[in-house]
Write a protein that holds these residues in place. Structure first.
Motif, short mmCIF file in Angstrom:
data_model
loop_
_atom_site.label_atom_id
_atom_site.label_comp_id
_atom_site.label_asym_id
_atom_site.label_seq_id
_atom_site.Cartn_x
_atom_site.Cartn_y
_atom_site.Cartn_z
N VAL A 21 0.83 -1.20 0.00
CA VAL A 21 0.00 0.00 0.00
C VAL A 21 0.87 1.25 0.00
N THR A 22 0.28 2.35 -0.42
CA THR A 22 0.94 3.65 -0.44
C THR A 22 0.64 4.38 0.87
N ASP A 23 1.21 5.56 0.99
CA ASP A 23 0.85 6.45 2.09
C ASP A 23 -0.57 6.97 1.85
N TRP A 24 -1.19 7.45 2.91
CA TRP A 24 -2.52 8.06 2.81
C TRP A 24 -2.42 9.43 2.17
N LEU A 25 -3.46 9.80 1.44
CA LEU A 25 -3.57 11.11 0.79
C LEU A 25 -4.95 11.68 1.10
N GLU A 26 -5.00 12.90 1.61
CA GLU A 26 -6.30 13.54 1.85
C GLU A 26 -6.84 14.11 0.55
N VAL A 27 -8.09 13.82 0.27
CA VAL A 27 -8.77 14.38 -0.91
C VAL A 27 -9.36 15.72 -0.48
N THR A 28 -8.75 16.79 -0.94
CA THR A 28 -9.17 18.13 -0.54
C THR A 28 -10.16 18.73 -1.54
N GLN A 29 -10.90 19.73 -1.08
CA GLN A 29 -11.80 20.44 -1.98
C GLN A 29 -11.01 21.14 -3.07
N ALA A 30 -9.82 21.64 -2.74
CA ALA A 30 -8.98 22.30 -3.74
C ALA A 30 -8.62 21.34 -4.87
N ARG A 31 -8.27 20.09 -4.54
CA ARG A 31 -7.93 19.10 -5.58
C ARG A 31 -9.16 18.81 -6.44
N VAL A 32 -10.31 18.66 -5.80
CA VAL A 32 -11.55 18.39 -6.54
C VAL A 32 -11.88 19.57 -7.46
N ASN A 33 -11.72 20.79 -6.96
CA ASN A 33 -12.00 21.97 -7.79
C ASN A 33 -11.06 22.07 -8.98
N LEU A 68 -10.06 7.65 -10.08
CA LEU A 68 -9.34 6.80 -11.02
C LEU A 68 -7.96 7.36 -11.33
N ALA A 69 -7.87 8.67 -11.55
CA ALA A 69 -6.59 9.29 -11.90
C ALA A 69 -5.56 9.14 -10.78
N LEU A 70 -6.02 8.97 -9.55
CA LEU A 70 -5.07 8.78 -8.45
C LEU A 70 -4.29 7.48 -8.59
N ALA A 71 -4.80 6.53 -9.36
CA ALA A 71 -4.03 5.30 -9.63
C ALA A 71 -2.68 5.66 -10.26
N ASN A 72 -2.67 6.67 -11.11
CA ASN A 72 -1.42 7.11 -11.74
C ASN A 72 -0.47 7.74 -10.72
N LEU A 73 -1.02 8.42 -9.73
CA LEU A 73 -0.21 8.99 -8.66
C LEU A 73 0.37 7.88 -7.78
N PHE A 74 -0.43 6.85 -7.51
CA PHE A 74 -0.01 5.79 -6.61
C PHE A 74 0.91 4.76 -7.26
N MET A 75 0.82 4.58 -8.58
CA MET A 75 1.60 3.53 -9.25
C MET A 75 3.10 3.59 -8.93
N ALA A 105 -11.82 12.92 2.95
CA ALA A 105 -11.45 11.53 3.21
C ALA A 105 -9.98 11.32 2.87
N ARG A 106 -9.41 10.31 3.48
CA ARG A 106 -8.05 9.91 3.14
C ARG A 106 -8.12 8.62 2.34
N VAL A 107 -7.33 8.58 1.27
CA VAL A 107 -7.30 7.40 0.40
C VAL A 107 -5.85 6.95 0.24
N ARG A 108 -5.70 5.70 -0.17
CA ARG A 108 -4.39 5.16 -0.50
C ARG A 108 -4.55 4.10 -1.57
N ILE A 129 -5.16 -1.88 -9.07
CA ILE A 129 -5.01 -0.89 -8.01
C ILE A 129 -6.39 -0.64 -7.41
N SER A 130 -6.45 -0.80 -6.10
CA SER A 130 -7.66 -0.47 -5.34
C SER A 130 -7.38 0.83 -4.60
N ILE A 131 -8.24 1.82 -4.81
CA ILE A 131 -8.13 3.08 -4.09
C ILE A 131 -8.96 2.92 -2.83
N GLU A 132 -8.27 2.61 -1.73
CA GLU A 132 -8.93 2.36 -0.46
C GLU A 132 -9.28 3.68 0.22
#
Length: 156
Positions: A21-33, A68-75, A105-108, A129-132
């Motif tokens: 698994v990767t480190d946790w990443l917080e999904v922020t409103q700024a990233r969503v925007n 889905l795009a976070l899979a590319n960040l986590f790979m 939320a935090r995902v990894r 890749i599962s985005i938990e």
């Protein structure tokens, strides 16, 4: 920590390997925007916190395609390829969004090598890749990524 591969033989032998698994990443409103701006998907469930608070999810949620795009960040956090001449994304199979990812939320990423085979001079690897989502049983996304890696001739 990434699982490292230095040559085609190692990568071909990795079928079934759990990449961890990767480190946790917080999904922020700024990233969503930013994702909404980049894609033109300005639906209120993603970008309007006030309206989304009384919506079906109790707040803003990440776009499925952002998740889905976070899979590319986590790979690269899951696997590193040394002695690489070239690597390309070849595509994806079986993309699913079992649960919404709420803003805050935090995902990894959790990865597993599904298959590895020679395709010409490259090695084609399918990594699931599962985005938990922290604190939930169902992932936000499950995707089989397909990549092709060509190693430098001296590393075979």
């Amino acid at each position: 920590m990434s699982t490292r591969f230095s040559n085609a033989t190692q990568l071909l032998a990795a079928q079934g390997l759990n990449l961890g698994v990767t480190d946790w990443l917080e999904v922020t409103q700024a990233r969503v925007n930013l994702f909404a701006e980049a894609t033109g998907d300005q639906q209120w469930i993603h970008v309007d916190p006030e309206r989304a608070a009384s919506g079906p999810f109790g707040g803003c949620i990440a776009h499925g395609y952002l998740t889905l795009a976070l899979a590319n960040l986590f790979m690269p956090q899951l696997m590193a390829i040394d002695n690489l001449a070239m690597g390309v994304n070849y595509g994806t199979d079986r993309v699913r969004f079992p649960a919404v990812v709420k803003v805050g939320a935090r995902v990894r990423g959790q990865g597993q090598v599904v298959s590895a085979e020679r395709v010409g001079t490259a090695v084609q690897v399918v990594v699931r890749i599962s985005i938990e989502i922290e604190g939930t049983e169902r992932p936000g996304c499950v995707v089989d990524t397909i990549s092709r890696y060509t190693f430098n001739p001296t590393s075979e």
